[in-house]
Design a protein around this motif. Structure first.
Motif: not given
Length: 202
Positions: A92-94, A118-121, A147-150
């Motif tokens: 993801p990019t923040f 969902n927003s990342v996708r 793995s990093v987005c529980p």
């Protein structure tokens, strides 16, 4: 060894990446590949609004058919040598830096310090569609996001109450903590499930 702003494999004609970095790296790796080798490729996916539109357009990783065809061409060479290509999808990019997301008693943490899967996708939807339609199906695809987005939420930091752990450095690079505790373990599981490595019995 890479140059900032260059992607691998190189897919931008007539720029610094050809002569200074990526094409040379490609030749070195292709010369050294042996049967059974795994070649993992991972590049960032510029989606941050702080980057100028011009810079984003100059970084076409997974955003054009030409970029996908470069991967397919590289994969054909790797297959002939008996290797296996693995594409790691971008993190993801923040919108905020990790420094801006560290909580303090005198300020609130910006809401941009987390986002849903969902927003990342959605941000990468065009690239994901290109991968589905154009990428050679013999290329293994590893997605590190779960793995990093529980619980379906991607956060820049973990806050345990007694201390915080950054999951990212800068705006889109996994931290050492995230790699050790989440990504590497999940990637190992992926390799085993896809019969790309044989787990040790010891």
């Amino acid at each position: 060894v890479t140059i900032t702003g260059c992607v691998f494999p190189e897919n931008q004609k007539g720029n610094k990446c050809i002569n200074n970095s990526q094409s040379k790296i490609s030749n070195i790796y292709l010369d050294q590949i042996k049967p059974g080798d795994l070649i993992v490729i991972s590049n960032g996916h510029l989606q941050n609004k702080k980057f100028t539109l011009k810079k984003t357009e100059q970084y076409p990783w997974l955003k054009t058919e030409e970029a996908i065809q470069k991967l397919n061409k590289l994969n054909n060479i790797i297959k002939r040598k008996g290797g296996k290509l693995i594409l790691m999808l971008p993190s993801p990019t923040f919108e905020q830096t990790i420094e801006e997301c560290i909580p303090h008693w005198f300020k609130k943490v910006p809401y941009q310090c987390e986002k849903s899967i969902n927003s990342v996708r959605n941000e990468m939807s065009n690239s994901l569609q290109l991968i589905e339609k154009k990428l050679d199906t013999t290329i293994a695809i590893y997605d590190p996001i779960k793995s990093v987005c529980p619980n379906g939420i991607c956060k820049m930091i973990e806050n345990f109450g007694y201390g915080i752990k950054p999951l990212y450095v800068q705006i889109d690079h996994f931290s050492g903590y995230a790699i050790r505790n989440y990504v590497s373990k999940d990637f190992l599981k992926f390799l085993i499930q896809n019969s790309l490595i044989i787990p040790s019995l010891s």
